[in-house]
Motif scaffolding. Structure first.
Motif, short mmCIF file in Angstrom:
data_model
loop_
_atom_site.label_atom_id
_atom_site.label_comp_id
_atom_site.label_asym_id
_atom_site.label_seq_id
_atom_site.Cartn_x
_atom_site.Cartn_y
_atom_site.Cartn_z
N PHE B 144 0.84 -1.19 0.00
CA PHE B 144 0.00 0.00 0.00
C PHE B 144 0.88 1.25 0.00
O PHE B 144 0.64 2.21 -0.73
CB PHE B 144 -0.89 -0.03 1.25
N TRP B 145 1.93 1.22 0.80
CA TRP B 145 2.83 2.38 0.85
C TRP B 145 3.74 2.45 -0.36
O TRP B 145 3.98 3.51 -0.90
CB TRP B 145 3.63 2.37 2.15
N ASP B 148 1.82 3.78 -3.27
CA ASP B 148 1.05 5.01 -3.08
C ASP B 148 1.26 5.96 -4.26
O ASP B 148 2.35 6.08 -4.81
CB ASP B 148 1.49 5.69 -1.78
N TYR B 149 0.16 6.65 -4.61
CA TYR B 149 0.23 7.53 -5.78
C TYR B 149 1.17 8.70 -5.55
O TYR B 149 1.99 9.03 -6.41
CB TYR B 149 -1.18 8.06 -6.11
N GLN B 150 1.06 9.34 -4.40
CA GLN B 150 1.82 10.56 -4.17
C GLN B 150 3.25 10.29 -3.74
O GLN B 150 4.18 10.89 -4.25
CB GLN B 150 1.15 11.40 -3.07
N ILE B 151 3.41 9.40 -2.73
CA ILE B 151 4.74 9.27 -2.12
C ILE B 151 5.30 7.85 -2.20
O ILE B 151 6.26 7.54 -1.51
CB ILE B 151 4.69 9.74 -0.64
N ALA B 167 -2.49 5.21 -10.18
CA ALA B 167 -3.20 5.12 -8.90
C ALA B 167 -3.57 3.67 -8.66
O ALA B 167 -4.69 3.25 -8.91
CB ALA B 167 -4.43 6.01 -8.91
#
Lengths: 446, 313
Positions: B144-145, B148-151, B167
């Motif tokens: 999940f991390w 992640d889309y952003q980070i 995403a």
């Protein structure tokens, strides 16, 4: 079947012991010993631990055991506790949940105690004490704190865009063109090539900084996501509050506002919903990915605590009817109906709701306590930390708040509205699709 | 697995043979047998049979756990038949099961063959199991991390490669495939181990004969390995299909049914109805339906793939 019999036996035993409370011997038993207390916010644990220590100092024969559980499993653990007989004597309660708990006879009505001990209900910020009177007219909790919504902004980004902090205080919004609020959001949005959202040649598919951050679709309440906008148009979630029986997601006024909101993502001024699954909105703000975040007052500590970012807080924009609007949510401490320490629990709840404890909470500058006098002290404590919280207190002072929608079936309403709102905010469905979801929601009340 | 394969081989004669001795000795065995079975039996009765019966009973009631169950007959089932979210959850779960099973079985078979023929070192064989030693929730959160889309680190690499970010969990198209791949990654080592044990049970002389007859490696694989591996493969399929129908933890710690309804798999929907919305009767009714579906799927697999017969006899 066996279990049912057991439950009946327990219920009978509880009823017997409750009715026996009038007797002097059992009353003494229920007024001392250890009581358990649950809360979900880890940030508030130190303040309440101190309250508990002070309380025991004043009442040496009562000790309080505090347990903190994360929000995600707080309610299911609590429900299990009700069924299994291991629920805490006293626990932090939420407006969205207490209706169902009261209806299922899990909460102790405290009217008699409040009357006997002369608790001054007018000392709380307006409206907070009434929230905890259930549909049956009985009181199920004493208020502990409140929260409103504000706009957290990145000061450096505003400065480089030439937006002043005074401008932020006078933002206006309407669902047709978004008012000066949309203009500021557009101007604060910057694409990978450094072009701003309101400049020609802005590339909405490669945005480096979004003008407005996005937390999620907002499900049934839109507490921090959209309710501070939709409720400036004269729209409200339900026909009456508390205890409405009709939701209004089919109102064209509301759907127009949601259409505008979803449009922000389409214009590239707000992240797409699909990109917000994962890292929290506050963390992405800290990483410099958004310039303004609309969020609750309980997040103040987190936003102002990030290293290397100067954060300001502006009030939510003024809507078409000339007023601002913010959801006003409050928590309270309730007593479990199955408690064996009824008298001690009442004493603890009254202490939690008193200035003695709420001033301690205020001094930690984490949340705003429910008592007016303690609220002011909290604002001062924030100020001492260099944080101006008038954006939040202003709503209460000017009475521009509206209540968190309190109804029955809140969990089911959320179950229906969460996917429906996600579909609208992500642009997969038009806002008019909410009419059908609204029919499903209102069918729950028939 | 070896013991299981052997056991199946010797099973038919045992059942066909008439009881050799009188009932006396059998009864004597019965007492001891019961003693040995007791621990498992007690667990089975209290943790499987009783809850199952109670679950079936609750499925005919309206029950919010705090009150008493109220008998409403078939109402839950008729409501489920008309519930678009139930049909959606079936479709979503089906999509997940399909992706997960195809990927997992193919990769595990490949890995098992490599283990059997190439990677003989215990270290390498052990390393294949590593993802399986991680708890499902940890594996899900880890990815999940990373995704992640952003980070997330994966998206950083994707961007460096000149592509646009994906995403993985946030978009309706990617959410289920992403989770299917994560669980494939976690489980394929274990599945490979099961198949590997099956491969070891195939006697070496059949391969020698095939070699003498001049069979190509592909022919050997298709005509000897696969047919002789069938009982094990069927078992693996039954177990993994049932397992992947019950996907829950990955969804619960990442997308929680979203975006919109893209990952509202059946187990998560049951959880949502029962534990979040306090509708235990409705949740139980869906659980009963899932139980029937799984029983049917397992039955069809065993029946048509002849999982309880071996070609070695």
């Amino acid at each position: 079947m066996k279990k049912t019999l057991g439950a009946v036996a327990v219920a009978t035993a509880v009823a017997l012991s409750l009715s026996a409370c009038g007797g002097s011997s059992s009353s003494a038993e229920s007024a001392k010993g250890e009581i358990s207390y649950w809360l979900w916010d880890a940030n508030q644990l130190p303040a309440y631990q101190q309250c508990a220590d002070d309380f025991t100092k004043a009442n040496p024969d009562i000790t309080v055991k505090i347990t903190q559980r994360g929000w995600d499993d707080y309610w299911s653990t609590l429900t299990n506790g009700f069924v299994g007989g291991t629920a805490p004597d006293v626990f932090t309660n939420h407006l969205g949940r207490y209706g169902e708990l009261a209806e299922n006879n899990q909460l102790l009505a405290i009217d008699d105690a409040v009357e006997k001990d002369n608790v001054d209900l007018s000392a709380y910020n307006e409206g907070l004490a009434e929230l905890w009177v259930g549909q049956d007219g009985k009181r199920y909790g004493l208020p502990k704190d409140w929260d409103t919504i504000g706009l957290f902004y990145n000061k450096a980004m505003l400065a480089s865009a030439g937006v002043t902090e005074d401008q932020m205080k006078d933002l206006t919004w309407n669902p047709e063109d978004g008012g000066s609020y949309e203009k500021v959001i557009a101007h604060l949005t910057v694409d990978k090539n450094g072009k701003r959202g309101d400049e020609a040649g802005f590339d909405k598919n490669n945005v480096a900084v979004y003008g407005l951050g996005l937390n999620g679709g907002g499900d049934s309440s839109g507490q921090t996501e959209w309710s501070y906008l939709t409720n400036t148009t004269g729209w409200s979630h339900t026909d009456k509050n508390p205890w409405g029986t009709q939701y209004n997601y089919d109102d064209p006024k509301f759907q127009e506002s949601m259409e505008w909101f979803a449009g922000l993502a389409n214009k590239g001024y707000m992240p797409k919903l699909e990109t917000t699954v994962g890292a929290s909105m506050a963390d992405t703000f800290a990483a410099g990915k958004s310039a303004i975040n609309a969020h609750g007052s309980w997040m103040t500590g987190q936003y102002t605590g990030y290293q290397g970012i100067e954060v300001g807080i502006a009030p939510t924009p003024v809507g078409p009817e000339g007023e601002r609007a913010s959801m006003f949510n409050g928590l309270a401490d309730s007593i479990w109906a199955g408690t064996k320490k009824k008298d001690a629990s009442i004493k603890w709840v009254e202490y939690l709701a008193s200035a003695d404890c709420q001033d301690v909470v205020a001094s930690k500058a984490v949340v705003f306590p429910a008592l007016k006098s303690s609220s002011d002290k909290a604002a001062e404590a924030f100020k001492a930390k260099g944080v101006d919280v008038t954006a939040f207190t202003e709503h209460v002072k000017n009475k521009t708040t509206f209540l968190y929608p309190i109804t029955d079936n809140t969990a089911k309403v959320k179950g229906i509205m969460e996917p429906a709102m996600d579909a609208v905010v992500s642009g997969k469905a038009p806002a008019s699709s909410l009419t059908q979801a609204n029919e499903q929601v209102n069918a729950l009340f028939k | 697995m070896t013991t299981l394969a052997k056991h199946t081989r010797s099973a038919p004669p045992q059942s066909e043979a008439p009881a050799p001795r009188g009932g006396h000795r059998r009864l004597g065995d019965l007492k001891i047998a019961l003693l040995f079975i007791a621990p498992a039996m007690i667990g089975f009765v209290f943790f499987y049979v009783v809850p199952t019966i109670r679950g079936v009973y609750l499925s005919f009631t309206e029950y919010n756990i705090l009150g008493d169950p109220e008998w409403i007959g078939m109402d839950n089932y008729t409501a489920i038949a008309k519930d678009p979210l139930f049909w959606n959850s079936l479709a979503v779960t089906g999509q997940y099961v399909f992706l997960n099973i195809v990927l997992q079985t193919a990769l595990a078979l490949g890995l098992a063959l490599l283990m059997h023929q190439v990677a003989k070192s215990t270290l390498i064989r052990g390393a294949l199991l590593l993802p399986y030693l991680m708890s499902n929730v940890i594996a899900a959160l880890l990815w999940f991390w990373m995704l992640d889309y952003q980070i997330g680190v994966v998206n950083q690499f994707i961007e460096w490669a000149g592509l646009s970010r994906v995403a993985f969990f946030g978009s309706e198209e990617w959410a289920i495939p992403t989770q299917a791949v994560i669980n494939t990654w976690r489980h394929m080592g274990y599945t490979a181990l099961l198949i590997f044990a099956g491969l070891q049970a195939i006697p070496g002389h059949v391969y020698e004969v095939a070699k003498l007859d001049g069979a190509s490696p592909f022919q050997t694989f298709r005509k000897i390995t696969i047919p002789l591996l069938r009982p094990v493969l069927v078992l693996v399929l039954v177990v993994t299909v049932i397992g992947s129908f019950q996907v829950f933890d990955t969804v619960a710690v990442t997308t929680q049914g979203g975006p919109v309804n893209a990952t509202r798999v059946i187990q998560y929907y049951i959880y949502q109805r029962a534990f979040t919305e306090s509708d235990f009767g409705y949740g139980s009714a869906i659980a009963v339906i899932l139980f029937l579906i799984l029983a049917l799927v397992a039955f069809i697999q065993m029946k048509f793939l002849k999982g309880n017969e071996s070609d070695l006899d």
